[in-house]
Design a protein around this motif. Structure first.
Motif, mmCIF file in Angstrom:
data_model
loop_
_atom_site.group_PDB
_atom_site.id
_atom_site.type_symbol
_atom_site.label_atom_id
_atom_site.label_comp_id
_atom_site.label_asym_id
_atom_site.label_seq_id
_atom_site.Cartn_x
_atom_site.Cartn_y
_atom_site.Cartn_z
ATOM 1 N N GLY A 59 43.206 45.118 24.562
ATOM 2 C CA GLY A 59 44.171 44.271 24.386
ATOM 3 C C GLY A 59 44.109 42.894 23.462
ATOM 4 N N LEU A 60 44.484 42.735 22.282
ATOM 5 C CA LEU A 60 44.244 41.630 21.367
ATOM 6 C C LEU A 60 44.378 40.402 21.757
ATOM 7 C CD1 LEU A 60 45.490 43.484 18.068
ATOM 8 C CD2 LEU A 60 43.356 43.162 18.604
ATOM 9 N N GLY A 61 45.646 40.270 22.521
ATOM 10 C CA GLY A 61 45.714 38.744 22.957
ATOM 11 C C GLY A 61 45.265 38.471 24.468
ATOM 12 N N LYS A 62 45.782 39.177 25.368
ATOM 13 C CA LYS A 62 45.308 39.229 26.819
ATOM 14 C C LYS A 62 45.043 40.543 27.174
ATOM 15 C CE LYS A 62 47.606 35.182 27.395
ATOM 16 N NZ LYS A 62 46.468 34.156 28.175
ATOM 17 N N PRO A 63 43.673 40.478 28.158
ATOM 18 C CA PRO A 63 43.333 41.623 28.394
ATOM 19 C C PRO A 63 44.253 42.694 29.417
ATOM 20 C CG PRO A 63 42.888 39.933 29.915
ATOM 21 C CD PRO A 63 43.417 39.357 28.836
ATOM 22 N N LYS A 64 44.167 44.014 28.911
ATOM 23 C CA LYS A 64 44.970 44.887 29.851
ATOM 24 C C LYS A 64 44.528 45.126 31.130
ATOM 25 C CE LYS A 64 46.489 47.311 25.617
ATOM 26 N NZ LYS A 64 46.257 48.822 24.899
ATOM 27 N N VAL A 65 42.958 45.292 31.214
ATOM 28 C CA VAL A 65 42.160 45.561 32.373
ATOM 29 C C VAL A 65 42.314 44.085 32.944
ATOM 30 C CG1 VAL A 65 40.406 46.295 33.443
ATOM 31 C CG2 VAL A 65 41.355 47.404 31.857
ATOM 32 N N LYS A 66 42.917 43.720 34.125
ATOM 33 C CA LYS A 66 42.732 42.255 34.637
ATOM 34 C C LYS A 66 41.819 42.187 35.640
ATOM 35 C CE LYS A 66 47.258 40.911 32.763
ATOM 36 N NZ LYS A 66 47.809 42.229 32.201
ATOM 37 N N ARG A 67 41.297 43.375 36.285
ATOM 38 C CA ARG A 67 40.497 43.518 37.550
ATOM 39 C C ARG A 67 39.194 44.068 37.264
ATOM 40 N NH1 ARG A 67 43.183 45.770 42.516
ATOM 41 N NH2 ARG A 67 41.303 45.553 43.201
ATOM 42 N N PRO A 68 37.927 43.358 37.431
ATOM 43 C CA PRO A 68 36.593 43.939 36.844
ATOM 44 C C PRO A 68 36.121 44.646 38.227
ATOM 45 C CG PRO A 68 36.591 41.566 37.603
ATOM 46 C CD PRO A 68 37.797 41.813 37.540
ATOM 47 N N GLY A 69 35.177 45.333 37.702
ATOM 48 C CA GLY A 69 34.431 46.136 38.714
ATOM 49 C C GLY A 69 34.300 47.500 38.757
ATOM 50 N N ALA A 99 36.594 46.907 41.545
ATOM 51 C CA ALA A 99 35.741 47.007 42.783
ATOM 52 C C ALA A 99 35.594 45.449 43.406
ATOM 53 C CB ALA A 99 34.429 47.456 42.278
ATOM 54 N N PHE A 100 35.715 44.543 42.582
ATOM 55 C CA PHE A 100 35.706 43.224 43.193
ATOM 56 C C PHE A 100 37.026 42.780 43.626
ATOM 57 C CE2 PHE A 100 32.670 43.412 39.436
ATOM 58 C CZ PHE A 100 31.450 43.290 40.206
ATOM 59 N N ALA A 101 37.051 43.238 44.995
ATOM 60 C CA ALA A 101 38.423 42.947 45.935
ATOM 61 C C ALA A 101 37.989 43.434 47.216
ATOM 62 C CB ALA A 101 39.603 43.676 45.299
ATOM 63 N N GLU A 102 38.968 43.170 48.208
ATOM 64 C CA GLU A 102 38.929 43.671 49.444
ATOM 65 C C GLU A 102 39.304 45.331 49.609
ATOM 66 O OE1 GLU A 102 39.731 40.027 52.615
ATOM 67 O OE2 GLU A 102 41.489 40.886 51.477
ATOM 68 N N TYR A 103 40.257 45.538 48.499
ATOM 69 C CA TYR A 103 40.729 47.189 48.433
ATOM 70 C C TYR A 103 40.556 47.489 47.082
ATOM 71 C CZ TYR A 103 42.349 46.756 53.290
ATOM 72 O OH TYR A 103 41.975 46.343 54.586
ATOM 73 N N ALA A 104 40.412 48.789 46.801
ATOM 74 C CA ALA A 104 40.198 49.192 45.415
ATOM 75 C C ALA A 104 40.691 50.603 45.403
ATOM 76 C CB ALA A 104 38.726 49.027 44.833
ATOM 77 N N ILE A 105 41.257 51.114 44.119
ATOM 78 C CA ILE A 105 41.677 52.524 44.055
ATOM 79 C C ILE A 105 40.646 53.310 43.136
ATOM 80 C CG2 ILE A 105 43.409 53.764 43.027
ATOM 81 C CD1 ILE A 105 44.501 52.776 45.189
ATOM 82 N N SER A 106 40.470 54.455 43.483
ATOM 83 C CA SER A 106 39.634 55.468 42.825
ATOM 84 C C SER A 106 40.323 55.963 41.598
ATOM 85 C CB SER A 106 39.242 56.683 43.699
ATOM 86 O OG SER A 106 40.522 57.367 44.146
ATOM 87 N N ALA A 107 40.532 54.896 40.558
ATOM 88 C CA ALA A 107 41.020 55.385 39.018
ATOM 89 C C ALA A 107 40.620 55.319 38.314
ATOM 90 C CB ALA A 107 42.584 54.375 39.222
ATOM 91 N N SER A 108 40.578 55.859 37.207
ATOM 92 C CA SER A 108 39.670 55.848 36.130
ATOM 93 C C SER A 108 39.791 54.664 35.344
ATOM 94 C CB SER A 108 39.896 56.914 35.231
ATOM 95 O OG SER A 108 39.875 58.233 35.733
ATOM 96 N N VAL A 109 38.795 53.968 34.684
ATOM 97 C CA VAL A 109 38.924 52.735 33.785
ATOM 98 C C VAL A 109 38.524 53.067 32.367
ATOM 99 C CG1 VAL A 109 38.089 50.459 33.819
ATOM 100 C CG2 VAL A 109 38.269 51.675 36.047
ATOM 101 N N LEU A 110 39.451 52.776 31.429
ATOM 102 C CA LEU A 110 39.282 53.043 30.170
ATOM 103 C C LEU A 110 38.636 54.329 29.790
ATOM 104 C CD1 LEU A 110 38.343 49.228 29.272
ATOM 105 C CD2 LEU A 110 40.276 50.449 28.677
ATOM 106 N N GLY A 111 39.018 55.099 30.333
ATOM 107 C CA GLY A 111 38.682 56.651 30.073
ATOM 108 C C GLY A 111 37.293 57.075 31.013
ATOM 109 N N MET A 112 36.623 56.014 31.757
ATOM 110 C CA MET A 112 35.762 56.293 32.562
ATOM 111 C C MET A 112 36.324 56.904 33.840
ATOM 112 S SD MET A 112 32.823 53.936 34.417
ATOM 113 C CE MET A 112 31.562 53.632 32.807
#
Length: 349
Positions: A59-69, A99-112
């Motif tokens: 994302g050039l201006g703002k990040p598309k991925v807003k939750r790290p981990g 992952a840095f949250a109380e709950y997380a989803i088993s979804a792929s991140v940027l192709g990973m």
């Protein structure tokens, strides 16, 4: 739920612990109640936006991925409509989104690809959360790219880091004679996890010694390719998985291309390597942990509310092993370690 969020690129100061909507798993996804997550260079590099070519994807201006981990360990809370091999209540670890949250989803991140496996009963959540990216990198780098054989000599440059601490232990499991390179303060720790010999880089340059190695796993990238090539045996292999944090895109490309060109000559081979997440190798690592053949080296632990502090510490590049963020369970208890569960050279936060 509470989650770490960033809406702008920058330093760890952009990280905020906010109340957001609890996610709902998709058809083939798993909702994880997070107990622990660990910090990887990938996390803080994405937070900073990376070099321009990468930012085009982020994302050039703002990040598309807003939750790290990415690295996570926790308990299955719910599963999607099509089901998975897991059921609510299963203790799992692997990779996920946010992952840095109380709950997380088993979804792929940027192709990973996101992959989960069951956590061994005798392994803590903190220890399991330390494994995915770092230990997979060490395992695949040594076994698949380094092609280690029993009795061979292996040098791990950066033996005190997240990947390096797992690499020393995995190389020993694979039957190698292991030399670790680290700073003076980490010599005893690296020796304690199985290194046959330890080189203090503040006192000795390993590239000028007489010793020759069958495999050099370079987690740092602070020596030239020619210097590294010189200490390899005639059929030796250099596996590059790290580079200085301030290295430019041009420098990284030059190093990668240089390794490919030098590998065209007979004998010694070089390659730049990025791990691929898969359930088979995570299961291998799970078994090694369950049998006590490898353990996580955990430097510092932080609470979810101080994830920014964990990032600040990790991005300095001097962490001994892994930096972990713990999350309270439903009863208000954190995923704490017992003294025997992992090697803990650092302090707690």
């Amino acid at each position: 739920m509470k989650a770490i969020v960033y809406r702008d690129y920058g330093s760890p100061d952009v990280l905020r612990c906010e109340e957001i909507e609890k996610p709902i798993p998709g058809d083939n996804e798993v909702l994880i109640r997070v107990r622990a997550a660990s910090v990887n260079p990938l996390d803080w590099k994405l937070m900073k936006g990376g070099p321009f070519p990468v930012r085009v994807l982020l994302g050039l201006g703002k990040p598309k991925v807003k939750r790290p981990g990415v690295d996570v360990a926790g308990v299955v809370e719910a599963i999607g409509r099509k089901g998975t091999q897991f059921k609510p209540g299963d203790a799992v670890f692997g990779t996920c989104r946010g992952a840095f949250a109380e709950y997380a989803i088993s979804a792929s991140v940027l192709g990973m690809k996101s992959v989960l496996v069951k956590k061994p009963d005798n392994v803590t959540f903190e220890q399991a959360a330390s494994v995915p990216v770092a230990a997979l990198t060490a395992l695949q780098g040594l076994r698949d790219k380094g092609r280690i054989q029993p009795g061979q000599s292996v040098l791990v440059n950066g033996a005190a880091g997240g990947v390096g601490t797992f690499a020393v232990q995995i190389a020993k499991v694979l039957g190698a004679n292991v030399t670790g390179v680290c700073g003076a303060g980490n010599v005893d720790m690296v020796r304690s996890i199985g290194a046959d010999r330890v080189i203090d880089y503040t006192r000795e340059d390993f590239t000028t010694g007489k010793q020759r190695y069958d495999v050099l796993l370079d987690c740092v990238g602070n020596h030239s390719l020619f210097a590294c090539r010189r200490i390899l045996n005639r059929t030796g292999r250099l596996v590059l998985i790290g580079a200085p944090s301030d290295a430019s895109v041009t420098a990284l490309l030059a190093r990668t291309i240089g390794a490919l060109v030098l590998s065209l000559f007979p004998g010694r081979k070089m390659c730049f390597f990025i791990a691929k997440v898969n359930s088979e190798d995570l299961t291998v690592l799970s078994d090694l942990m369950a049998t006590g053949k490898i353990k996580a080296v955990i430097d510092k632990r932080y609470r979810l509310s101080d994830t920014a502090g964990a990032f600040r510490y990790a991005e300095k590049g001097h962490a001994r092993g892994k930096v972990v963020v713990t999350v309270e369970d439903g009863d208000g208890h954190e995923a704490r370690l017992r003294p025997s569960d992992a090697i803990t050279p650092g302090s707690e936060r």
